[in-house]
Scaffold this motif. Structure first.
Motif, PDB file in Angstrom:
ATOM      1  N   LYS A   1       0.832  -1.210   0.000  1.00 43.57           N
ATOM      2  CA  LYS A   1       0.000   0.000   0.000  1.00 43.57           C
ATOM      3  C   LYS A   1       0.864   1.256   0.000  1.00 43.57           C
ATOM      4  CE  LYS A   1      -3.010   2.761   2.944  1.00 43.57           C
ATOM      5  NZ  LYS A   1      -2.169   3.933   2.693  1.00 43.57           N
ATOM      6  N   ARG A   2       1.892   1.261   0.861  1.00 45.12           N
ATOM      7  CA  ARG A   2       2.757   2.445   0.955  1.00 45.12           C
ATOM      8  C   ARG A   2       3.567   2.652  -0.326  1.00 45.12           C
ATOM      9  NH1 ARG A   2       2.974   6.033   1.879  1.00 45.12           N
ATOM     10  NH2 ARG A   2       4.813   6.554   3.094  1.00 45.12           N
ATOM     11  N   VAL A   3       4.029   1.560  -0.936  1.00 44.73           N
ATOM     12  CA  VAL A   3       4.752   1.693  -2.208  1.00 44.73           C
ATOM     13  C   VAL A   3       3.797   2.237  -3.262  1.00 44.73           C
ATOM     14  CG1 VAL A   3       5.923   0.446  -4.066  1.00 44.73           C
ATOM     15  CG2 VAL A   3       6.514  -0.020  -1.682  1.00 44.73           C
ATOM     16  N   GLN A   4       2.573   1.754  -3.286  1.00 41.52           N
ATOM     17  CA  GLN A   4       1.562   2.280  -4.221  1.00 41.52           C
ATOM     18  C   GLN A   4       1.371   3.779  -3.981  1.00 41.52           C
ATOM     19  OE1 GLN A   4      -0.768   0.862  -6.551  1.00 41.52           O
ATOM     20  NE2 GLN A   4       0.473  -0.981  -6.622  1.00 41.52           N
ATOM     21  N   ASP A   5       1.300   4.197  -2.717  1.00 40.68           N
ATOM     22  CA  ASP A   5       1.143   5.616  -2.376  1.00 40.68           C
ATOM     23  C   ASP A   5       2.287   6.451  -2.938  1.00 40.68           C
ATOM     24  OD1 ASP A   5      -1.121   5.005  -0.831  1.00 40.68           O
ATOM     25  OD2 ASP A   5      -0.029   5.071   1.074  1.00 40.68           O
ATOM     26  N   GLU A   6       3.485   5.907  -2.870  1.00 37.35           N
ATOM     27  CA  GLU A   6       4.679   6.671  -3.243  1.00 37.35           C
ATOM     28  C   GLU A   6       5.004   6.584  -4.734  1.00 37.35           C
ATOM     29  OE1 GLU A   6       6.525   8.689  -1.320  1.00 37.35           O
ATOM     30  OE2 GLU A   6       5.346   8.276   0.467  1.00 37.35           O
ATOM     31  N   VAL A   7       5.049   5.366  -5.279  1.00 36.74           N
ATOM     32  CA  VAL A   7       5.514   5.205  -6.655  1.00 36.74           C
ATOM     33  C   VAL A   7       4.662   4.264  -7.490  1.00 36.74           C
ATOM     34  CG1 VAL A   7       7.913   5.713  -6.118  1.00 36.74           C
ATOM     35  CG2 VAL A   7       7.152   3.368  -6.075  1.00 36.74           C
ATOM     36  N   GLY A   8       3.852   3.439  -6.834  1.00 37.24           N
ATOM     37  CA  GLY A   8       2.988   2.517  -7.557  1.00 37.24           C
ATOM     38  C   GLY A   8       3.690   1.347  -8.203  1.00 37.24           C
ATOM     39  N   ASP A   9       4.955   1.114  -7.875  1.00 29.67           N
ATOM     40  CA  ASP A   9       5.684   0.040  -8.553  1.00 29.67           C
ATOM     41  C   ASP A   9       6.463  -0.812  -7.566  1.00 29.67           C
ATOM     42  OD1 ASP A   9       6.917  -1.619 -10.335  1.00 29.67           O
ATOM     43  OD2 ASP A   9       8.025  -0.047 -11.380  1.00 29.67           O
ATOM     44  N   VAL A  10       5.779  -1.766  -6.961  1.00 30.30           N
ATOM     45  CA  VAL A  10       6.417  -2.644  -5.997  1.00 30.30           C
ATOM     46  C   VAL A  10       7.437  -3.572  -6.666  1.00 30.30           C
ATOM     47  CG1 VAL A  10       4.762  -4.552  -6.002  1.00 30.30           C
ATOM     48  CG2 VAL A  10       5.902  -3.916  -3.875  1.00 30.30           C
ATOM     49  N   SER A  11       7.363  -3.712  -7.984  1.00 30.24           N
ATOM     50  CA  SER A  11       8.308  -4.586  -8.694  1.00 30.24           C
ATOM     51  C   SER A  11       9.748  -4.091  -8.567  1.00 30.24           C
ATOM     52  CB  SER A  11       7.924  -4.720 -10.167  1.00 30.24           C
ATOM     53  OG  SER A  11       8.167  -3.507 -10.858  1.00 30.24           O
ATOM     54  N   LEU A  12       9.945  -2.834  -8.161  1.00 30.65           N
ATOM     55  CA  LEU A  12      11.309  -2.336  -7.936  1.00 30.65           C
ATOM     56  C   LEU A  12      12.029  -3.122  -6.851  1.00 30.65           C
ATOM     57  CD1 LEU A  12      10.562   1.477  -8.093  1.00 30.65           C
ATOM     58  CD2 LEU A  12      11.893   0.169  -9.742  1.00 30.65           C
ATOM     59  N   LEU A  13      11.267  -3.802  -5.997  1.00 32.78           N
ATOM     60  CA  LEU A  13      11.865  -4.588  -4.926  1.00 32.78           C
ATOM     61  C   LEU A  13      12.127  -6.032  -5.327  1.00 32.78           C
ATOM     62  CD1 LEU A  13       9.908  -3.316  -1.806  1.00 32.78           C
ATOM     63  CD2 LEU A  13      12.298  -2.901  -2.365  1.00 32.78           C
ATOM     64  N   LEU A  14      11.722  -6.404  -6.520  1.00 33.22           N
ATOM     65  CA  LEU A  14      11.950  -7.782  -6.953  1.00 33.22           C
ATOM     66  C   LEU A  14      13.423  -8.113  -6.856  1.00 33.22           C
ATOM     67  CD1 LEU A  14       9.496  -8.092  -9.960  1.00 33.22           C
ATOM     68  CD2 LEU A  14       9.213  -8.936  -7.624  1.00 33.22           C
ATOM     69  N   GLY A  15      13.696  -9.311  -6.468  1.00 28.38           N
ATOM     70  CA  GLY A  15      15.078  -9.707  -6.226  1.00 28.38           C
ATOM     71  C   GLY A  15      15.503  -9.435  -4.809  1.00 28.38           C
ATOM     72  N   SER A  16      14.636  -8.773  -4.025  1.00 29.24           N
ATOM     73  CA  SER A  16      14.935  -8.480  -2.638  1.00 29.24           C
ATOM     74  C   SER A  16      14.209  -9.424  -1.699  1.00 29.24           C
ATOM     75  CB  SER A  16      14.529  -7.048  -2.288  1.00 29.24           C
ATOM     76  OG  SER A  16      15.216  -6.134  -3.096  1.00 29.24           O
ATOM     77  N   GLY A  17      13.436 -10.343  -2.253  1.00 33.22           N
ATOM     78  CA  GLY A  17      12.734 -11.288  -1.425  1.00 33.22           C
ATOM     79  C   GLY A  17      11.249 -11.013  -1.285  1.00 33.22           C
ATOM     80  N   LEU A  18      10.746  -9.952  -1.911  1.00 34.91           N
ATOM     81  CA  LEU A  18       9.337  -9.612  -1.779  1.00 34.91           C
ATOM     82  C   LEU A  18       8.456 -10.727  -2.331  1.00 34.91           C
ATOM     83  CD1 LEU A  18       7.211  -7.561  -0.925  1.00 34.91           C
ATOM     84  CD2 LEU A  18       7.301  -6.618  -3.228  1.00 34.91           C
ATOM     85  N   GLU A  19       8.948 -11.369  -3.382  1.00 38.05           N
ATOM     86  CA  GLU A  19       8.146 -12.409  -4.003  1.00 38.05           C
ATOM     87  C   GLU A  19       8.100 -13.675  -3.153  1.00 38.05           C
ATOM     88  OE1 GLU A  19      12.337 -12.495  -5.472  1.00 38.05           O
ATOM     89  OE2 GLU A  19      10.838 -10.948  -5.312  1.00 38.05           O
ATOM     90  N   GLY A  20       9.028 -13.819  -2.204  1.00 43.15           N
ATOM     91  CA  GLY A  20       9.053 -14.989  -1.325  1.00 43.15           C
ATOM     92  C   GLY A  20       8.299 -14.694  -0.036  1.00 43.15           C
ATOM     93  N   GLY A  21       8.414 -15.571   0.905  1.00 44.86           N
ATOM     94  CA  GLY A  21       7.716 -15.360   2.177  1.00 44.86           C
ATOM     95  C   GLY A  21       8.602 -14.642   3.164  1.00 44.86           C
ATOM     96  N   GLN A  22       8.191 -13.643   3.759  1.00 48.32           N
ATOM     97  CA  GLN A  22       8.920 -13.016   4.871  1.00 48.32           C
ATOM     98  C   GLN A  22       7.905 -12.375   5.760  1.00 48.32           C
ATOM     99  OE1 GLN A  22      11.937 -10.098   3.990  1.00 48.32           O
ATOM    100  NE2 GLN A  22      12.652 -10.153   6.074  1.00 48.32           N
TER     101      GLN A  22
END
Length: 186
Positions: free
Chosen positions: A165-186
């Motif tokens: 939600k916060r990334v959407q508020d700021e830039v709308g592109d959570v895919s910028l975090l891909l490769g950081s583990g967002l796609e996995g479980g944390q």
């Protein structure tokens, strides 16, 4: 004790004074908060603070030995402490992350017996860094993007729905975090 830690201790005393005497929390944001969360991997020379009353904050700063900067080559807004002239303190806004942050998620970090600093949730810092990275077209400086990714990797826990939600508020592109583990479980 490093200069950053000593400055954080002093600023924490200001924050505690404001909370004790006025019931209002100040929040440390920006590079100084990133420096804290990353254990100093990213360093800053300024401490950005969110607080709703400029005059009240200024009075508390003066009571703790901070002064307005002066002289050639100095940014003349904000405050400095005579023991740490290389660090500046600036009040950046009245609402944390333009009012989009959930202040109930802030973390209070005890620095000393009479010193504590409120930090925003790490998700807000990640979103903020991504927003700053995206704000400059053709940005050759990937530092903000790298900070966002490192914050994500170092986080003890992440509230993914809140982060998205916060990334959407700021830039709308959570895919910028891909490769950081967002796609996995944390």
């Amino acid at each position: 004790m490093s200069d950053y830690s000593a400055m954080l201790l002093l600023l924490g005393r200001v924050f505690q004074s404001l909370k004790q005497h006025h019931g209002i929390d100040a929040v440390l944001v920006g590079g100084a908060a990133v420096e804290f969360y990353t254990g100093g991997r990213y360093q800053t020379g300024d401490f950005d603070v969110v607080f709703q009353d400029f005059a009240l904050f200024g009075s508390a700063m003066a009571a703790h030995g901070f002064a307005k900067p002066s002289g050639t080559g100095r940014l003349l807004r904000g405050w400095v402490h005579p023991d740490f002239p290389d660090y500046g303190i600036e009040l950046v806004s009245g609402a944390s992350f333009d009012g989009l942050s959930d202040r109930s998620r802030c973390r209070l970090i005890r620095i000393g017996e009479d010193s504590a600093v409120a930090l925003p949730p790490i998700e807000d810092l990640i979103a903020d860094r991504l927003g700053q990275y995206c704000a400059i077209a053709d940005n050759p400086d990937r530092s903000c993007l790298e900070q966002a990714k490192l914050l994500f990797l170092l986080a003890e826990t992440i509230d993914k729905p809140y982060l998205e939600k916060r990334v959407q508020d700021e830039v709308g592109d959570v895919s910028l975090l891909l490769g950081s583990g967002l796609e996995g479980g944390q």
